[in-house]
Design an enzyme around this catalytic site. Structure first.
Site, PDB file in Angstrom:
ATOM      1  N   TYR A 126       3.874   4.472   6.561  1.00 31.93           N
ATOM      2  CA  TYR A 126       4.438   3.771   5.572  1.00 31.93           C
ATOM      3  C   TYR A 126       5.943   3.407   5.774  1.00 31.93           C
ATOM      4  CZ  TYR A 126       6.304   3.347   0.879  1.00 31.93           C
ATOM      5  OH  TYR A 126       6.845   2.784  -0.364  1.00 31.93           O
TER       6      TYR A 126
ATOM      7  N   GLN B 282       0.802  -1.028  -0.111  1.00 30.46           N
ATOM      8  CA  GLN B 282      -0.103   0.087   0.164  1.00 30.46           C
ATOM      9  C   GLN B 282       0.905   1.160  -0.083  1.00 30.46           C
ATOM     10  OE1 GLN B 282      -3.493   1.078  -0.140  1.00 30.46           O
ATOM     11  NE2 GLN B 282      -2.431   2.519  -0.708  1.00 30.46           N
TER      12      GLN B 282
END
Length: 328
Positions: free
Chosen positions: A154, A89
């Protein structure tokens, strides 16, 4: 050779898949088509790889599923010699909004891939990591010994990804290489990147928008350089067990990048500014001496050459690409 590319319909994975299929390899891609941006771009990546396979006499298979499905991943890995683990992602800002989702794809999914690779004794797993693992710089350029203090979920997830790969190499003897990419750009890149937005807006007579002051710096890496070093690792075991920076050695501030794009397309446009985006690193700059020593890695595009190439490609593909960028 049988090659599995996770996230192979995405930007970097798409280039890897296309070139390997075009070299006569049998390529399987698993990609869940997460609608993070307009999926028409992924469809073009798939079509390019299928055409390359047909021309070269190789094969290309697309599996529209997620790496979070451990049973499916095991089945795909069982038939693979080498794995390019590109699935994730993406997006710093997305991770700020949905950290649990990012962890599920990027960390849990990675463990599924590595565990299946260990079980089936694959030749090598090449893992996509990111300069986002570094966070705030203690010094620049970053070398691989620099502290890793990511400033976004992230970045944390990519650090976990590469560390799992390292541990699987050390404990289980699974050959792995993790590549820390530095802001990759080029044909068919994601639409929600600064360079894509600058080019799109300028081609439409709109001023490029900088989020923040423009003093942020980035080490932009042309996708062909990234694709080339990945393909080398198909058979080269010189970097097994290692984590390597893959960058351009040529960083540029965002203000100058906007000016370079603007001046190439329409010098009359003014540059405008908006609020900075949460989670973005202030500076990135790669020391690639380790990759050079182990693999002979040498970037071939500086930023200005790369920008010219990307603008040229954008104009040639504007009929399909521009509409997808504008919708995203």
């Amino acid at each position: 050779m049988n090659v599995l590319v996770t996230g192979g319909a995405g930007f970097i994975g798409g280039h890897i898949s296309e070139h390997l299929a075009g070299s006569g390899h049998d390529v399987t891609v698993i990609d869940n088509f997460e609608p993070y941006y307009d999926l028409g771009i992924k469809e073009h990546n798939v079509e390019a790889a299928r055409e390359a396979a047909a021309d070269a006499g190789g094969s290309y298979e697309l599996v529209r599923e997620s790496i979070t499905d451990a049973t499916l991943v095991d089945d795909l890995v069982a038939n693979s010699d080498v794995i390019y683990h590109q699935a994730a992602q993406a997006g710093v800002r997305k991770s700020v909004d949905e950290p649990a989702k990012v962890n599920s794809y990027n960390v849990d999914g990675t463990v599924n891939v590595l565990d299946a690779a260990r079980k089936h004794d694959v030749d090598r797993v090449v893992v996509a990591s990111s300069s986002s693992v570094y966070g705030k710089p203690d010094y620049l350029p970053y070398d691989e010994a620099h502290p890793t203090t990511p400033v976004s979920p992230y970045g944390v997830s990519k650090l976990a990804t590469e560390q799992y790969a390292r541990v699987y190499s050390e404990i289980y003897g699974l050959p792995t290489v993790s590549l820390r990419y530095f802001t990759v750009y080029g044909p068919r890149m994601r639409p929600n990147m600064a360079m894509t937005n600058f080019v799109s807006r300028c081609l439409h007579g709109e001023p490029p928008v900088i989020y923040g002051t423009g003093e942020q710096t980035r080490d932009f890496t042309y996708v062909e350089d990234v694709r080339r070093v990945n393909e080398q690792l198909l058979t080269d075991d010189s970097a097994d067990g290692e984590i390597l920076n893959i960058g351009s050695t040529d960083n540029i501030d965002i203000q100058t990048l906007a000016e370079v794009v603007r001046d190439e397309i329409d010098p009359s446009l003014e540059i405008v500014y908006d609020d900075p985006r949460e989670g973005d690193a202030e500076h990135t700059h790669a020391d690639v001496s380790k990759a050079a020593a182990l693999l002979g890695y040498e970037p071939t595009f500086d930023i200005r050459e790369g920008v010219e190439q990307f603008i040229e490609w954008y104009r040639a593909n504007e009929d399909w690409y521009d509409s997808l960028v504008r919708r995203s």
